[in-house]
Design a protein around this motif. Structure first.
Motif, PDB file in Angstrom:
ATOM      1  N   ARG A 130      13.951   0.088   1.676  1.00  0.00           N
ATOM      2  CA  ARG A 130      13.450   0.671   2.851  1.00  0.00           C
ATOM      3  C   ARG A 130      14.652   1.793   3.715  1.00  0.00           C
ATOM      4  O   ARG A 130      15.681   1.466   4.328  1.00  0.00           O
ATOM      5  CB  ARG A 130      12.981  -0.754   3.555  1.00  0.00           C
ATOM      6  N   SER A 131      14.090   2.638   4.249  1.00  0.00           N
ATOM      7  CA  SER A 131      14.506   3.535   5.052  1.00  0.00           C
ATOM      8  C   SER A 131      13.945   4.606   5.558  1.00  0.00           C
ATOM      9  O   SER A 131      13.339   5.119   4.308  1.00  0.00           O
ATOM     10  CB  SER A 131      16.127   3.973   4.147  1.00  0.00           C
ATOM     11  N   ALA A 132      13.732   5.605   6.374  1.00  0.00           N
ATOM     12  CA  ALA A 132      13.122   6.525   7.156  1.00  0.00           C
ATOM     13  C   ALA A 132      14.068   8.179   5.716  1.00  0.00           C
ATOM     14  O   ALA A 132      13.322   8.768   6.093  1.00  0.00           O
ATOM     15  CB  ALA A 132      13.319   6.551   8.248  1.00  0.00           C
ATOM     16  N   ARG A 133      15.103   7.196   5.486  1.00  0.00           N
ATOM     17  CA  ARG A 133      15.912   8.704   5.160  1.00  0.00           C
ATOM     18  C   ARG A 133      15.856   8.573   3.323  1.00  0.00           C
ATOM     19  O   ARG A 133      16.341   9.596   2.688  1.00  0.00           O
ATOM     20  CB  ARG A 133      17.419   8.657   5.334  1.00  0.00           C
ATOM     21  N   SER A 184      13.581  10.673   1.441  1.00  0.00           N
ATOM     22  CA  SER A 184      13.848  11.391   0.968  1.00  0.00           C
ATOM     23  C   SER A 184      14.938  12.206   1.078  1.00  0.00           C
ATOM     24  O   SER A 184      15.138  12.851  -0.480  1.00  0.00           O
ATOM     25  CB  SER A 184      12.998  12.373   1.135  1.00  0.00           C
ATOM     26  N   THR A 212       9.802   8.494  -3.306  1.00  0.00           N
ATOM     27  CA  THR A 212       9.877   8.037  -2.095  1.00  0.00           C
ATOM     28  C   THR A 212       8.496   7.234  -2.042  1.00  0.00           C
ATOM     29  O   THR A 212       7.223   7.474  -2.252  1.00  0.00           O
ATOM     30  CB  THR A 212      10.207   9.071  -1.167  1.00  0.00           C
ATOM     31  N   THR A 234       6.282   5.749   1.519  1.00  0.00           N
ATOM     32  CA  THR A 234       5.710   5.299   2.913  1.00  0.00           C
ATOM     33  C   THR A 234       6.847   5.043   4.004  1.00  0.00           C
ATOM     34  O   THR A 234       7.305   5.616   5.351  1.00  0.00           O
ATOM     35  CB  THR A 234       4.707   5.103   3.320  1.00  0.00           C
ATOM     36  N   ASP A 235       7.348   4.100   3.110  1.00  0.00           N
ATOM     37  CA  ASP A 235       8.659   3.942   3.835  1.00  0.00           C
ATOM     38  C   ASP A 235       9.962   2.644   3.211  1.00  0.00           C
ATOM     39  O   ASP A 235      10.461   2.477   3.533  1.00  0.00           O
ATOM     40  CB  ASP A 235       8.516   2.214   4.730  1.00  0.00           C
ATOM     41  N   GLY A 236      10.347   3.981   1.977  1.00  0.00           N
ATOM     42  CA  GLY A 236      12.004   4.289   1.370  1.00  0.00           C
ATOM     43  C   GLY A 236      11.802   4.371  -0.078  1.00  0.00           C
ATOM     44  O   GLY A 236      10.577   5.408   0.156  1.00  0.00           O
ATOM     45  N   GLU A 269      23.602   3.328   6.390  1.00  0.00           N
ATOM     46  CA  GLU A 269      22.973   2.140   7.193  1.00  0.00           C
ATOM     47  C   GLU A 269      23.025   0.975   6.753  1.00  0.00           C
ATOM     48  O   GLU A 269      22.536  -0.150   7.169  1.00  0.00           O
ATOM     49  CB  GLU A 269      21.764   2.829   6.250  1.00  0.00           C
TER      50      GLU A 269
END
Length: 105
Positions: free
Chosen positions: A19-22, A24, A60, A62-64, A95
């Motif tokens: 899980r990560s916003a990064r 992509s 990827t 939606t959340d990771g 992270e």
């Protein structure tokens, strides 16, 4: 999904989520890094990393980042998971990531 080496009988499969916003950015970094060493292809939005020991398919979400690994043996599965995980955790060091939890499929 592609098979690591279909001539060697049953293929073992496992998966993990990071899980990560990064996600992509990590996907792009992994593809670029490994493209200098192994065959890397993009198929339907997923990056396929074809190692000697197995196949890693990264996509990827939606959340990771979702990772599927296929390999012809337990040892090769462990080796492929270790390579993918160690690189991802190193790239995501800022992270403070936890080790991945791999689930058999």
């Amino acid at each position: 999904m592609l098979v690591a080496n279909p001539s060697q009988g049953d293929i073992l499969r496992t998966e993990a989520e990071f899980r990560s916003a990064r996600a992509s950015g990590y996907l792009a970094t992994m593809a670029s890094h490994f493209s200098h060493k192994i065959e890397v292809t993009e198929i339907d939005g997923a990056v396929h990393l074809r190692f000697v020991c197995g196949l890693a398919v990264l996509r990827t979400t939606t959340d990771g980042l979702h990772m599927c690994i296929e390999a012809p043996s337990k040892e090769e599965m462990q080796q492929t998971c270790q390579v993918v995980e160690s690189h991802l955790l190193r790239f995501a060091l800022r992270e403070n990531p936890e080790p991945l939890v791999w689930r058999k499929l």
